[in-house]
Design a protein around this motif. Structure first.
Motif, PDB file in Angstrom:
ATOM      1  N   ASN A 376       0.821  -1.211   0.000  1.00 15.14           N
ATOM      2  CA  ASN A 376       0.000   0.000   0.000  1.00 15.14           C
ATOM      3  C   ASN A 376       0.855   1.261   0.000  1.00 15.14           C
ATOM      4  O   ASN A 376       0.505   2.260  -0.638  1.00 15.14           O
ATOM      5  CB  ASN A 376      -0.935   0.005   1.212  1.00 15.14           C
ATOM      6  N   ALA A 377       1.982   1.228   0.720  1.00 16.01           N
ATOM      7  CA  ALA A 377       2.884   2.385   0.726  1.00 16.01           C
ATOM      8  C   ALA A 377       3.453   2.633  -0.666  1.00 16.01           C
ATOM      9  O   ALA A 377       3.502   3.779  -1.135  1.00 16.01           O
ATOM     10  CB  ALA A 377       4.011   2.161   1.736  1.00 16.01           C
ATOM     11  N   HIS A 378       3.868   1.576  -1.344  1.00 17.29           N
ATOM     12  CA  HIS A 378       4.405   1.742  -2.701  1.00 17.29           C
ATOM     13  C   HIS A 378       3.297   2.089  -3.694  1.00 17.29           C
ATOM     14  O   HIS A 378       3.520   2.866  -4.631  1.00 17.29           O
ATOM     15  CB  HIS A 378       5.128   0.468  -3.131  1.00 17.29           C
ATOM     16  N   ASN A 379       2.107   1.538  -3.516  1.00 19.90           N
ATOM     17  CA  ASN A 379       0.982   1.904  -4.382  1.00 19.90           C
ATOM     18  C   ASN A 379       0.642   3.381  -4.248  1.00 19.90           C
ATOM     19  O   ASN A 379       0.350   4.064  -5.240  1.00 19.90           O
ATOM     20  CB  ASN A 379      -0.248   1.059  -4.033  1.00 19.90           C
ATOM     21  N   ALA A 380       0.648   3.886  -3.017  1.00 19.67           N
ATOM     22  CA  ALA A 380       0.346   5.301  -2.791  1.00 19.67           C
ATOM     23  C   ALA A 380       1.413   6.187  -3.427  1.00 19.67           C
ATOM     24  O   ALA A 380       1.101   7.233  -4.014  1.00 19.67           O
ATOM     25  CB  ALA A 380       0.243   5.580  -1.294  1.00 19.67           C
TER      26      ALA A 380
END
Length: 519
Positions: A376-380
């Motif tokens: 989720n951090a990399h997606n954001a």
């Protein structure tokens, strides 16, 4: 910025791989072949975390070791590992054995020798920097081992938690819940649905008004070109028009050169094949190919030349309708929601940090909660990069915060790199007496500060530019005696680097809130 954009492409590839594996597994247990791909997927995630990690501001390392070959050794090893990743990808695609080059051990040995040479010089100014370099070398060494393990993924131990998050709704209640959350004018999907419906209605009325012979081309062009954002629509519109023009030009040449219907039917088959191969990756080429196929097919039963101008006219008309719809009807200008995108990026980084600290407390475990927080951090981060790219294609008035956005992207991506560096060394065993101080104290305090900035951005509330508590924490983390445990030093250094990012993030966030408030 190039690094952040490339990271977005890696994240997209990882997400696509996950969805394919999830589709293959379904509700049952994975077979031996899918299990092998699942192990490679988890391996790729680990490689991605280590490759995207950062252990120190590299400009400071470059200045300090300008006359040394140590950073060249790091670069050389990274290049070799990047080529190994490409070779591994080709081996997977072609279903061939992957053989990891043993010569990489020599590059790793050269790096360690260079580090040892610097250590022997006993320069007091390098003491702290050398420790960061050793952490970097340890990370590269682990990357080397991971790539070596990829040569025989079947021998890898099964993950203790190999579950993948299936985001698809499982029952009617979940379906209705998702639909209900989107049935609001603030939802981007809802606005796009209304906009697309209006555009198709206008296209349908237009084809009846002008009595086009192949008027469905107008509606199809509108359907394919109209995207949720103005920037994406503009990009797709240009690709559609250029691809159509190329297809018409090539068709005109091939019609004259190969008048035989059998040869033209072969060209139609080839063009259809090119279309299906490239329809999701190279839209301009796919549009040119489908234009060729349509014209050759029509030429089998009639006059293909007579469709050249109608095809071009209908494409231009459909593109115009889609462009006006996105520009005039419920437009989703990226600048208006930039604060929420930035807030989501920081929130995901905060959750990632909390998960990392839990790993240090309980021991390394690639469980679903940790992998989800990391993804989720990399997606954001990738979503922020995409948002800013779309913003650059909008009219000037709506992209005045683009400069702040790109500066924020650099800072947030650097923050994510420091977090990845912290996550890459989760197998480090901290002394018992410092766990509470670093995990419960510094880690939770940093996560709370990131959440504070994110909340201010999301709600457009004033954000303090400076925090004395954060300055004090950074100074405390940077004070490390020489006899400190190396594991503690590594974690403390990464936390200090993360803490130093909060000041610039606060400044940019406060500036953005002030600008949007004035607007």
């Amino acid at each position: 910025l190039e690094l952040a954009q490339q990271n977005g492409r890696v994240v997209a590839a990882l997400n696509a791989a996950k969805e394919i594996i999830l589709h293959r597994v379904g509700n049952g247990r994975p077979g031996s072949k899918v299990s092998r791909y699942l192990k490679l997927y988890f391996l790729a995630q680990d490689i991605h975390e280590r490759a995207s990690s950062s252990h120190y501001p590299y400009n400071a390392l470059t200045e300090a070791f300008f006359h040394s070959d140590v950073l060249f050794r790091c670069q050389r090893l990274l290049r070799q590992q990047g080529k190994a990743c490409q070779t591994l990808a080709e081996s997977i695609q072609l279903r061939q054995p992957f053989i990891y080059d043993d010569s990489f051990a020599q590059a790793l040995g050269d790096l360690n020798a260079s580090l040892e040479h610097l250590r022997i010089q006993s320069n007091p100014a390098w003491r702290g920097l050398l420790r960061s370099l050793r952490a970097l070398a340890a990370n590269l060494s682990t990357l080397d081992r991971l790539l070596g393990d990829a040569s025989n993924p079947d021998a890898l131990a099964d993950a203790t938690d190999s579950n993948l998050l299936d985001r698809a709704p499982r029952n009617l209640k979940e379906m209705w819940t998702r639909l209900r959350t989107q049935l609001t004018p603030t939802s981007l999907l809802f606005r796009h649905a209304l906009r697309l419906s209006l555009a198709l209605t206008v296209g349908y009325a237009t084809l009846h008004a002008i009595h086009a012979s192949q008027g469905y081309w107008i509606i199809l062009t509108t359907l394919f070109v109209c995207q949720p954002s103005y920037g994406a629509t503009r990009r797709k519109l240009g690709q559609r028009i250029i691809g159509t023009a190329i297809g018409l030009t090539v068709a005109w040449a091939l019609f004259d050169l190969f008048p035989n219907p059998v040869v033209q039917s072969m060209f139609a088959i080839a063009a259809g094949l090119v279309f299906f191969i490239n329809r999701t990756t190279r839209y301009t080429l796919a549009t040119a190919a489908i234009t060729l196929m349509v014209l050759f097919c029509f030429n089998q039963v009639g006059d293909g030349y007579g469709l050249f101008l109608p095809r071009l006219f209908d494409t231009l008309l459909g593109s115009l309708i889609a462009g006006l719809a996105v520009f005039l009807f419920l437009p989703d200008w990226q600048g208006r929601r930039l604060n929420k995108v930035l807030a989501n990026t920081l929130t995901c980084n905060s959750i990632y940090l909390r998960q990392i600290m839990q790993q240090y407390a309980a021991g390394k475990s690639d469980d679903l909660a940790y992998r989800l927080a990391r993804r989720n951090a990399h997606n954001a981060d990738a979503a922020l990069s995409t948002t800013l790219a779309n913003m650059l294609m909008e009219p000037g008035h709506f992209r005045k915060e683009a400069d702040v956005g790109f500066r924020f992207l650099v800072l947030s991506h650097t923050l994510l790199s420091y977090l990845s560096g912290l996550g890459a060394h989760r197998d480090t065993q901290l002394p018992t007496d410092v766990r509470e101080h670093l995990i419960e104290g510094a880690g939770n305090s940093l996560a709370a500060s990131i959440d504070e900035i994110a909340t201010g951005l999301a709600n457009k509330q004033p954000i303090a530019i400076q925090s004395d508590a954060e300055e004090g924490l950074a100074a405390e983390l940077e004070q490390m005696p020489d006899e400190i445990d190396e594991a503690q030093r590594l974690v403390q250094t990464q936390l200090a680097l993360i803490c130093r990012q909060l000041g610039p993030l606060r400044t940019l966030a406060a500036h953005l809130i002030k600008e949007t408030g004035a607007a």
